[in-house]
Design an enzyme around this catalytic site. Sequence first.
Site: not given
Length: 490
Positions: A55, A128
């Site tokens: 990320h 997500n």
Amino acid sequence: MTDSKKITSKSGCPIADIQNSLTAGERGPLLMQDFQLLEEMQSFNRERIPERVVHAKGSGAYGTFTLTRPIPEYTKAKFLIEEGKKTDVFARFSTVAGEKGAADAERDVRGFAVKFYTEEGNWDLVGNNTPVFFIRDPYKFANFIHTQKRHPQTNLRNNNSQWDFWSLNPESLHQVTIVFSDRGLPASYRHMNGYGSHTYSFINQDNQRVWCKFHFKTRQGNKSMTSEESANLIGVDRESHQRDLFYAIDRGEYPSWTVKIQIMIETQAQTFPHNPFDLTKVWPHQDYPLLEIGVLELNRNPENYFAEVEQSAFSPSVFVPGIGPSPDKVLQARLMSYPDAQRYRIGTNYHQLPVNKPQCPVMHYQRDGAMSNGHGGSSPNYYPNSDENAPKEAPEYAEPPLNLGNVAVDRYDSREGNDDYSQAGNLWRIFSDGEKERTAKAIASAMTGVTEEIKMRQLCHFFRADMEYGQKVATALGITIDATKFLSDK
């Protein structure tokens, strides 16, 4: 010129010139005494913090969560039980595998993390844009991520490594199918759904537990790209999704998501056809329908990317009363690994940074460390303590035990049923008379400056171990006491 417009050093000293170094003559060498130049260069050397392992490339914005359907039957979390209640949030979207320089439009899972600044503390939902993941056991996580990163020899992304791992781990097939479908190339962060992915727990005022999954359904409509469109976009704009999010909010086109939940009661979990905590599987909507509870809207851009997006820190272990974890193995591991990564990346006091700081009072006994703002002042930095004004435990927030069949998960009182006195008393009784006297005097000496309340409390323990033990310490302290009154309450 007002003082507020003067350039200063980091310590606040006004600076006359930040364009020309201090030198010995016009062409001479630099001088070590040019502390302003040194501060400038040394600060520049330290501008970057370690990149997130996953990320790394992200965008963020502030907004609000508005509760449209209270759910007190499921949770006691205050921000979820008062209709119309608004809670400030900060959301961060990201690619997962790519580094900070990766293109936004690459085929990848997208991170969807939301920090809720509730009145009972922060709650982080770190998910997500997919409802499942590639693995169901955390032991595989680091190895899986290695296949998504760069080959140790070539330093290039390696398709063989990815497919080697996936082909040897068929539990990844569900997520692989999602990633290589249209969902793997969302047109923007605004045009994709978000999911908590894991199963979490809700606990209500009656201390009843249910299991929960979170869904964020985009109100802009799901939009995706083809592989060709993605490649063309990357060729002209590597920051396409960040640009889209920032300028949409800047124009007043605030993106929003409908927040929904699925609920499963504990008895249903026991008869579910597969493990309900398996991160590679979903709960069928026809059996566990989506219940709409609110709206998430993003309506304010950060003022500074580094301070508010790069230094934002999320962890699935950040809960509020009424929301908790589940036996999901991957979630259990993330409860440790995420805050550990943030402490490595930003520092042990990352919670004190404005973007991470709760909007409610913060009281604890964790002190010091790099960049601490000094919580607690002169109050005790340990617990339990005798200070009436110091923070105390709040047993009313205890979660109910989690029944695992032949054992229950709970916080068991380590003193319950334990004899803390007999062995200390036995030791005392084998001392010689001289050692008993020396021990009592050493204890009395070490109690110099201790309050009478604490002395009396400690004497109780000595008496319960052995009457003579307590009496000799009391005598050494100069205290006359009736020992029998301490024997009734252990």
